[in-house]
Design an enzyme around this catalytic site. Structure first.
Site, short mmCIF file in Angstrom:
data_model
loop_
_atom_site.label_atom_id
_atom_site.label_comp_id
_atom_site.label_asym_id
_atom_site.label_seq_id
_atom_site.Cartn_x
_atom_site.Cartn_y
_atom_site.Cartn_z
N CYS A 94 0.91 -1.15 0.32
CA CYS A 94 0.00 0.33 -0.28
C CYS A 94 0.83 1.25 0.14
CB CYS A 94 -1.08 0.06 0.91
SG CYS A 94 -2.66 -1.26 0.98
N ASP A 106 10.77 -6.65 -8.23
CA ASP A 106 11.03 -6.87 -7.11
C ASP A 106 12.48 -7.12 -6.21
OD1 ASP A 106 11.62 -9.85 -4.15
OD2 ASP A 106 9.24 -9.96 -5.42
N HIS A 131 -5.76 -1.87 -1.50
CA HIS A 131 -6.01 -3.60 -0.28
C HIS A 131 -6.42 -4.69 -0.29
CE1 HIS A 131 -3.18 -5.60 2.57
NE2 HIS A 131 -4.39 -5.91 3.72
N GLY A 141 2.98 -19.50 0.93
CA GLY A 141 4.32 -19.41 0.58
C GLY A 141 4.44 -17.02 0.03
N HIS A 147 -0.44 -10.29 -4.60
CA HIS A 147 0.25 -9.90 -5.33
C HIS A 147 0.06 -10.93 -6.20
CE1 HIS A 147 2.38 -11.10 -2.36
NE2 HIS A 147 3.10 -11.32 -2.68
#
Length: 111
Positions: free
Chosen positions: A7, A30, A46, A90, A97
């Site tokens: 966020c 990433d 969110h 995981g 995402h």
């Protein structure tokens, strides 16, 4: 959601290597890549995880973004899109995402 890192990235409060952004989605590199190309595609709204989604049109938009980014990033030989859900699945950040992975052979099973 001030304590949610995604966020904070989506709102611009936290810097990141943004590769795409519109009014609903932000995509960024990433910080711990698993492949030469490793982009996270997240909704700006969110949503805790895939099993918390109420608007599946949003999931479709996220997937379309992955496909478009794969083309833009030159992943012509193939790529993988992964959605981890829950701790046992995981998921390490409690914000939906998609991982867009590519730039090397990701054939399964490995080896």
């Amino acid at each position: 959601m001030n304590n949610c890192i995604f966020c904070n990235i989506a709102s611009g409060e936290m810097p990141s290597d943004i590769v795409y952004q519109d009014d609903k989605i932000v995509a960024f590199s990433d910080i711990n890549p698993c492949s030469p190309v490793h982009v996270l595609v997240v909704p700006k709204e969110h949503v805790k995880s895939l099993d918390q989604v109420n608007d599946f049109a949003l999931v479709s938009e996220l997937m379309r973004c992955c496909v478009d980014l794969a083309k833009k990033l030159g992943l012509n030989e193939g790529y993988r899109v992964v959605v981890n859900t829950g701790v046992a699945g995981g998921q390490t950040v409690e914000h939906l995402h998609f991982h867009l992975l590519g730039g090397r052979n990701l054939a399964w099973p490995p080896g």
